[in-house]
Design a protein around this motif. Structure first.
Motif, PDB file in Angstrom:
ATOM      1  N   PHE A   1       0.828  -1.214   0.000  1.00  0.00           N
ATOM      2  CA  PHE A   1       0.000   0.000   0.000  1.00  0.00           C
ATOM      3  C   PHE A   1       0.861   1.262   0.000  1.00  0.00           C
ATOM      4  N   CYS A   2       2.018   1.157   0.630  1.00  0.00           N
ATOM      5  CA  CYS A   2       2.941   2.301   0.611  1.00  0.00           C
ATOM      6  C   CYS A   2       3.452   2.538  -0.819  1.00  0.00           C
ATOM      7  N   ALA A   3       3.609   1.432  -1.567  1.00  0.00           N
ATOM      8  CA  ALA A   3       4.141   1.535  -2.937  1.00  0.00           C
ATOM      9  C   ALA A   3       3.219   2.329  -3.859  1.00  0.00           C
ATOM     10  N   LEU A   4       1.936   2.401  -3.510  1.00  0.00           N
ATOM     11  CA  LEU A   4       1.007   3.186  -4.327  1.00  0.00           C
ATOM     12  C   LEU A   4       1.299   4.683  -4.209  1.00  0.00           C
ATOM     13  N   TYR A   5       2.038   5.055  -3.142  1.00  0.00           N
ATOM     14  CA  TYR A   5       2.354   6.474  -2.915  1.00  0.00           C
ATOM     15  C   TYR A   5       3.844   6.764  -3.110  1.00  0.00           C
ATOM     16  N   VAL A   6       4.674   5.774  -2.767  1.00  0.00           N
ATOM     17  CA  VAL A   6       6.128   5.989  -2.785  1.00  0.00           C
ATOM     18  C   VAL A   6       6.764   4.965  -3.723  1.00  0.00           C
ATOM     19  N   PRO A   7       7.127   5.361  -4.932  1.00  0.00           N
ATOM     20  CA  PRO A   7       7.675   4.381  -5.875  1.00  0.00           C
ATOM     21  C   PRO A   7       9.096   3.917  -5.542  1.00  0.00           C
ATOM     22  N   ASP A   8       9.877   4.777  -4.881  1.00  0.00           N
ATOM     23  CA  ASP A   8      11.275   4.437  -4.626  1.00  0.00           C
ATOM     24  C   ASP A   8      11.382   3.326  -3.576  1.00  0.00           C
ATOM     25  N   ARG A   9      12.001   2.230  -3.999  1.00  0.00           N
ATOM     26  CA  ARG A   9      12.035   1.044  -3.148  1.00  0.00           C
ATOM     27  C   ARG A   9      12.829   1.256  -1.863  1.00  0.00           C
ATOM     28  N   ARG A  10      13.973   1.953  -1.984  1.00  0.00           N
ATOM     29  CA  ARG A  10      14.829   2.135  -0.813  1.00  0.00           C
ATOM     30  C   ARG A  10      14.128   3.009   0.236  1.00  0.00           C
ATOM     31  N   GLU A  11      13.544   4.072  -0.261  1.00  0.00           N
ATOM     32  CA  GLU A  11      12.845   4.969   0.667  1.00  0.00           C
ATOM     33  C   GLU A  11      11.664   4.243   1.322  1.00  0.00           C
ATOM     34  N   ARG A  12      11.031   3.421   0.485  1.00  0.00           N
ATOM     35  CA  ARG A  12       9.867   2.688   0.984  1.00  0.00           C
ATOM     36  C   ARG A  12      10.263   1.720   2.092  1.00  0.00           C
ATOM     37  N   ARG A  13      11.400   1.077   1.924  1.00  0.00           N
ATOM     38  CA  ARG A  13      11.847   0.119   2.937  1.00  0.00           C
ATOM     39  C   ARG A  13      11.970   0.812   4.294  1.00  0.00           C
ATOM     40  N   ARG A  14      12.538   2.011   4.256  1.00  0.00           N
ATOM     41  CA  ARG A  14      12.706   2.773   5.502  1.00  0.00           C
ATOM     42  C   ARG A  14      11.331   3.133   6.092  1.00  0.00           C
ATOM     43  N   LEU A  15      10.438   3.591   5.222  1.00  0.00           N
ATOM     44  CA  LEU A  15       9.113   3.999   5.693  1.00  0.00           C
ATOM     45  C   LEU A  15       8.332   2.815   6.274  1.00  0.00           C
ATOM     46  N   VAL A  16       8.463   1.676   5.609  1.00  0.00           N
ATOM     47  CA  VAL A  16       7.749   0.480   6.089  1.00  0.00           C
ATOM     48  C   VAL A  16       8.288   0.075   7.457  1.00  0.00           C
ATOM     49  N   ASP A  17       9.610   0.095   7.595  1.00  0.00           N
ATOM     50  CA  ASP A  17      10.214  -0.243   8.896  1.00  0.00           C
ATOM     51  C   ASP A  17       9.698   0.701   9.983  1.00  0.00           C
ATOM     52  N   GLU A  18       9.652   1.982   9.644  1.00  0.00           N
ATOM     53  CA  GLU A  18       9.200   2.969  10.631  1.00  0.00           C
ATOM     54  C   GLU A  18       7.735   2.745  10.996  1.00  0.00           C
ATOM     55  N   ALA A  19       6.930   2.438   9.983  1.00  0.00           N
ATOM     56  CA  ALA A  19       5.495   2.224  10.244  1.00  0.00           C
ATOM     57  C   ALA A  19       5.287   0.996  11.128  1.00  0.00           C
ATOM     58  N   LEU A  20       6.056  -0.059  10.838  1.00  0.00           N
ATOM     59  CA  LEU A  20       5.919  -1.284  11.638  1.00  0.00           C
ATOM     60  C   LEU A  20       6.364  -1.027  13.078  1.00  0.00           C
ATOM     61  N   ASP A  21       7.437  -0.264  13.235  1.00  0.00           N
ATOM     62  CA  ASP A  21       7.882   0.082  14.590  1.00  0.00           C
ATOM     63  C   ASP A  21       6.839   0.949  15.290  1.00  0.00           C
ATOM     64  N   PHE A  22       6.270   1.871  14.525  1.00  0.00           N
ATOM     65  CA  PHE A  22       5.315   2.818  15.089  1.00  0.00           C
ATOM     66  C   PHE A  22       4.121   2.093  15.706  1.00  0.00           C
ATOM     67  N   VAL A  23       3.622   1.066  14.996  1.00  0.00           N
ATOM     68  CA  VAL A  23       2.438   0.352  15.513  1.00  0.00           C
ATOM     69  C   VAL A  23       2.826  -0.895  16.312  1.00  0.00           C
ATOM     70  N   GLY A  24       4.120  -1.111  16.468  1.00  0.00           N
ATOM     71  CA  GLY A  24       4.586  -2.241  17.274  1.00  0.00           C
ATOM     72  C   GLY A  24       4.366  -3.584  16.620  1.00  0.00           C
ATOM     73  N   LEU A  25       4.556  -3.634  15.315  1.00  0.00           N
ATOM     74  CA  LEU A  25       4.333  -4.901  14.607  1.00  0.00           C
ATOM     75  C   LEU A  25       5.626  -5.480  14.019  1.00  0.00           C
ATOM     76  N   ALA A  26       6.755  -4.899  14.366  1.00  0.00           N
ATOM     77  CA  ALA A  26       8.015  -5.328  13.745  1.00  0.00           C
ATOM     78  C   ALA A  26       8.261  -6.823  13.943  1.00  0.00           C
ATOM     79  N   GLU A  27       7.933  -7.311  15.131  1.00  0.00           N
ATOM     80  CA  GLU A  27       8.206  -8.732  15.390  1.00  0.00           C
ATOM     81  C   GLU A  27       7.194  -9.664  14.701  1.00  0.00           C
ATOM     82  N   HIS A  28       6.141  -9.089  14.165  1.00  0.00           N
ATOM     83  CA  HIS A  28       5.143  -9.908  13.461  1.00  0.00           C
ATOM     84  C   HIS A  28       5.234  -9.706  11.946  1.00  0.00           C
ATOM     85  N   ALA A  29       6.321  -9.115  11.490  1.00  0.00           N
ATOM     86  CA  ALA A  29       6.419  -8.682  10.083  1.00  0.00           C
ATOM     87  C   ALA A  29       6.251  -9.812   9.078  1.00  0.00           C
ATOM     88  N   THR A  30       6.635 -11.016   9.448  1.00  0.00           N
ATOM     89  CA  THR A  30       6.570 -12.119   8.472  1.00  0.00           C
ATOM     90  C   THR A  30       5.295 -12.948   8.595  1.00  0.00           C
TER      91      THR A  30
END
Lengths: 396, 312
Positions: free
Chosen positions: B101-130
Motif C-alpha cells: 500500500f505504501c508503494a502506491l504512494y512511494v515508488p522508490d524502493r529504498r525509501e519505501r523500505r525505511r518507511l515500512v520499517d518505521e510504520a511497523l515500529d510505530f504500531v509495534g508490529l516489527a516482530e510480526h512482520a513475516t
C-alpha cells in the motif's frame, strides 16, 4: 506498475490453485499423451480361452469348432452338466460353445427353407469382453454357412470348404491389418495430445486463477477504499489490473508449454522446433481468452465457488467442443456448427494444421496466425464485455 | 490556523435518502478532529465524499486549500486512509501488506523500505512482520490496518473507527499512536462510537445526525451546550420517600432517584450542589458511605443531542 506487481504477487500466493490447475492438469495431459504415444509394436491381439462341446459331430459343427478354436486358446472341458456349471462359475473359459446334436442338419434345413437359423448355445465370461469377440466370430461364421447353403446350390461339404477358404484368407488379411499407428505429421502425436488437453488449463485454469486469485483486489472488498483513495488514476488502475490478468494467462501458457516440452522431449527431439513453437501460438491466444473470461468473472465480483463452477463448466464445454474428449469427426453437424462459434475450434484447427503439415511454410504460418487472431478477437470481445459489465455494476 | 479540510454545503443522496444534508466542516492543521454520530448518520459517507470515493450532489470540498477532485493525485498523495474494516490482503505478510500500500504512494524502493520499517515500529508490529494477517489477533490486525494507512507519512489522515473490537491495551496503543502522529504534524479526522476515546484525543468534535452537523466545538464547549450539570452518587442506608422529595425540591437539583442503596442526583448546569445535598441527607439522619460527583461527559452530550431511542 505497482498495482500490476501487487496483483501478480497476490495470484502467485494461491499455490493450491496453481498446483491444481497448472501442474495437475498438465500431468493429466501428459498421462493422456503417454497413453496415445504407446509403441504400436507392443500391441497384442486378444486371445480368449475357448471351450467347445460338440454334440453334433457334423462337418458344420467341426468347422464351427475349428473357428472357435482359432479365435483363442482351446481349453478341454468334459461334456457334463457339472463341468459346464463349474466352468461358468469359476470362469474357466472366456467362451464356452455348445453345438447341440443335429445342429448341422437343422442349419441346412433352415437355410434351404428360408427359416430362421437354429440357435447356438454358449456361455460368455463375465470377467472381460474377449469371450464376446470369440462369440461374434463364431456366429458370423455360422451365418456364412447359412448364406452359402441358402443362396447357392452347394452341398454342406462344399459350403464348409468354401467358408473355410474364406476364413483362411480373412485371417491372413487380419494379420496384415494389425493396427499401424505412428507419427504421420510434422509434430509427434503425444505432443499434439498434450496440447489438446492443455486447453482445459489454458482456458479454465487461467480464468479461475484470475477470478479467485485477484478476488481480494476486486470491488466490494475491504481494500477497495485504499486502492481508490491512492494517487492512481482509474485508467492506470484498470490497465494495470487488465495487464495483470494477461500476465496470468501468459504465465499459465508458458508453464504448460514448458511442461509439454519437458514431458514430450523425447518424441520432440527429431521435430522442427519452429513448428513446435508455431503450434503454441493458437494456445497463447486461447490463454488470452481464458484471461479475458477470468477478468469478466472477476469484474462481476464472482465468489470463489461461482468462479470455480463457471471456470470448470466453461472449460468442460469448450474442450468438448474442441474435440478433447470426443473427436470432432464423431460429432453431429449441429454440434460442429456450434463448435465453430467458439475460440477453441480455431485453436485446435490451427494446431492440427501444424501437426499435419510437411514443414514450415509461409502459407502455414499465415494460416495459423490468422486463426490465432480470430481466437484473440474472442479475448478482446470478452474483455470489453467484462469491462462494460464491471463499470455498469460499479455505477449501480 | 490554516484549514486542511474545508467542506461547505455538501449534499449526497442515495436515491430518495438524503445521506448528507448541507454539511459544513472545517479541520485545522495539526488537530485531531472527531466525527461523532449514531450509525447511518453520514460519517463514513462524508469521509468517502471528501476522499472522492463517492460522487456528491452539491457542495465544495477543499483539501490543503485546494479544490479536491478525483484526478487530484497530488492531493491524494498527501492523504492516508484507515478504513473501518481491516483492509489488508491475506495473501501477503504483514510487511508485504504495508509495503504494497505504501508503494502506491512511494515508488522508490529504498525509501519505501525505511518507511515500512518505521510504520511497523510505530504500531509495534516489527516482530510480526513475516506473519500473515489471518494469524494476527484482532488488535494486531487493527494496528496493521493503521500501518498500511500511515506508512507513506500522510499529512492528513482519515481514521474510520480504528479501535472497533480491540482490547483495552491495543486501544491505548492505537490512541497513543494517533496522538504521536498529531505531534509529528499530521492532521487527523477521527470517527468513533467510543465517546471517552474522542474526549481523550480529539481537540474538536462534530456531532452528526441524519446527515447534518448538529453540534461542533471542543468537548467543553459541547458540554456547555446541553442542559445538564454534575451527577452526584451516594451510597446510603434506607432513604425515606419524603427525604427524596426534599432533595428534589432543592433549587440546584433536577432529579433524584434511589435504588439498591444508591442515591443518584442529577444537578442543574454550573451548579455546585454537593454541599447542599450532603447537608440535606445529614438533616434527615441518613448516613452516607462513598459519595462521588461526576461531571457531564461527551456521552451525555451525545445522548442529549441525538436522543436515547434505539436506531437502526
Amino acid at each position: 506498475m505497482q498495482l500490476f506487481r501487487l496483483a501478480g504477487r497476490v495470484v502467485l500466493r494461491h499455490r493450491g490453485l496453481l498446483a491444481l490447475y497448472v501442474v495437475m492438469l498438465g500431468a493429466f495431459g501428459w498421462l493422456m499423451a503417454s497413453y496415445v504415444g504407446t509403441d504400436s509394436s507392443a500391441y497384442e491381439a486378444a486371445r480368449p480361452t475357448v471351450a467347445v462341446i460338440d454334440r453334433d459331430g457334423s462337418a458344420v459343427s467341426a468347422a464351427l469348432a475349428g473357428c472357435a478354436a482359432e479365435a483363442g486358446e482351446l481349453v478341454e472341458l468334459p461334456d457334463t452338466t457339472y463341468a459346464l456349471q463349474d466352468a461358468a462359475a469359476k470362469d474357466l473359459a472366456n467362451y464356452v460353445l455348445v453345438i447341440p446334436a443335429g445342429y448341422g442338419e437343422a442349419l441346412e434345413a433352415a437355410a434351404r427353407e428360408g427359416a430362421e437359423m437354429p440357435e447356438l448355445e454358449c456361455v460368455v465370461s463375465y470377467s472381460d469382453a474377449r469371450g464376446s469377440l470369440a462369440d461374434q466370430r463364431v456366429r458370423a461364421y455360422a451365418q456364412q454357412f447359412y448364406a452359402l447353403l441358402a443362396g447357392t446350390g452347394l452341398s454342406v461339404d462344399q459350403a464348409v470348404a468354401c467358408a473355410e477358404e474364406a476364413r483362411a484368407s480373412e485371417g491372413a488379411r487380419l494379420e496384415v491389418g494389425v493396427i499401424e499407428s505412428g507419427d504421420s505429421g510434422a509434430l509427434p502425436t503425444d505432443y499434439l495430445v498434450f496440447m489438446q488437453f492443455s486447453t482445459y488449463a489454458l482456458f479454465g485454469g487461467t480464468a479461475i486463477l484470475i477470478a479467485c486469485g485477484l478476488r481480494s483486489l476486486g470491488r466490494d472488498q475491504p481494500v477497495t477504499a485504499r486502492l481508490l483513495a491512492a494517487p492512481v488514476s482509474d485508467t492506470a488502475r484498470g490497465t494495470q489490473l487488465a495487464l495483470a490478468c494477461l500476465g496470468v494467462g501468459l504465465a499459465v501458457w508458458a508453464a504448460m508449454g514448458l511442461l509439454g516440452a519437458l514431458w514430450c522431449a523425447e518424441s520432440l527431439a527429431g521435430s522442427d522446433v519452429r513448428l513446435a513453437a508455431l503450434a503454441q501460438v493458437p494456445l497463447l491466444a486461447l490463454a488470452c481468452v481464458g484471461a479475458a473470461y477470468g477478468y469478466l468473472l472477476w469484474g462481476l465480483g464472482a465468489t470463489g465457488d461461482i468462479a470455480h463452477a463457471a471456470g470448470n463448466m466453461g472449460s468442460m464445454v469448450l474442450t468438448f467442443l474442441g474435440g478433447t474428449w470426443v473427436q470432432q469427426a464423431s460429432m453431429g453437424a449441429a454440434v460442429t456448427a456450434v463448435a465453430r462459434l467458439t475460440p477453441i475450434w480455431w485453436s485446435v484447427h490451427a494446431m492440427g494444421a501444424v501437426y499435419a503439415s510437411d514443414g514450415l511454410t509461409g502459407e502455414l504460418v499465415a494460416s495459423v496466425l490468422t486463426q490465432s487472431a480470430i481466437v484473440a478477437l474472442f479475448a478482446v470481445a470478452i474483455a470489453v464485455a467484462g469491462t462494460a459489465l464491471a463499470r455498469a455494476r460499479a455505477r449501480s | 490556523m490554516t484549514d486542511i479540510v474545508r467542506v461547505e454545503g455538501l449534499v449526497k443522496r442515495y436515491g430518495q435518502t438524503l445521506a448528507l444534508d448541507h454539511l459544513d466542516l472545517a479541520v485545522a492543521q495539526g488537530e485531531i478532529f472527531g466525527l461523532l454520530g449514531p450509525n447511518g448518520c453520514g460519517k463514513t459517507t462524508a469521509i468517502n465524499c471528501i476522499l472522492q470515493l463517492l460522487t456528491y450532489d452539491r457542495g465544495s470540498i477543499e483539501l490543503f486549500g485546494e479544490p479536491m477532485a478525483p484526478s487530484r493525485h497530488d492531493l491524494k498523495r498527501r492523504i492516508g486512509v484507515v478504513p473501518q474494516q481491516v483492509a489488508v490482503l491475506d495473501e501477503l505478510t504483514v510487511r508485504e501488506n504495508v509495503d504494497a500500500f505504501c508503494a502506491l504512494y512511494v515508488p522508490d524502493r529504498r525509501e519505501r523500505r525505511r518507511l515500512v520499517d518505521e510504520a511497523l515500529d510505530f504500531v509495534g508490529l516489527a516482530e510480526h512482520a513475516t506473519k500473515r494477517p489471518r494469524r494476527l489477533s484482532g488488535g494486531l490486525a487493527r494496528r496493521l490496518n493503521i500501518a498500511c494507512g500511515i506508512a507513506h507519512r500522510p499529512e492528513l489522515l482519515f481514521l474510520d473507527e480504528p479501535t472497533v473490537a480491540v482490547d483495552p491495551q491495543s486501544r491505548n496503543a492505537i490512541l497513543d499512536g494517533i496522538c504521536r502522529l498529531r505531534d509529528s504534524g499530521a492532521t487527523v479526522v477521527y470517527t468513533s462510537h467510543y465517546m471517552e476515546e474522542v474526549e481523550q484525543i480529539c481537540g474538536r468534535v462534530m456531532i452528526m445526525d441524519a446527515g447534518r452537523a448538529i453540534a461542533q466545538g471542543t468537548c467543553d464547549e459541547l458540554k456547555r451546550l446541553i442542559d445538564a450539570g454534575e451527577k452526584i452518587v451516594a451510597q446510603t442506608g434506607p432513604l425515606a420517600p419524603e427525604t427524596l422529595a426534599r432533595l428534589e425540591a432543592l433549587p440546584c437539583v433536577r432529579r433524584a432517584s434511589y435504588a439498591d442503596g444508591e442515591l443518584r442526583v442529577d444537578c442543574a448546569p454550573a451548579a455546585h450542589a454537593l454541599v447542599d445535598v450532603l447537608e440535606e441527607l445529614r438533616a434527615a439522619g441518613v448516613s452516607c458511605g462513598r459519595v462521588w460527583s461526576e461531571p457531564p461527559t461527551l456521552n451525555d452530550v451525545f445522548l442529549e443531542l441525538c436522543g436515547r431511542e434505539l436506531r437502526d
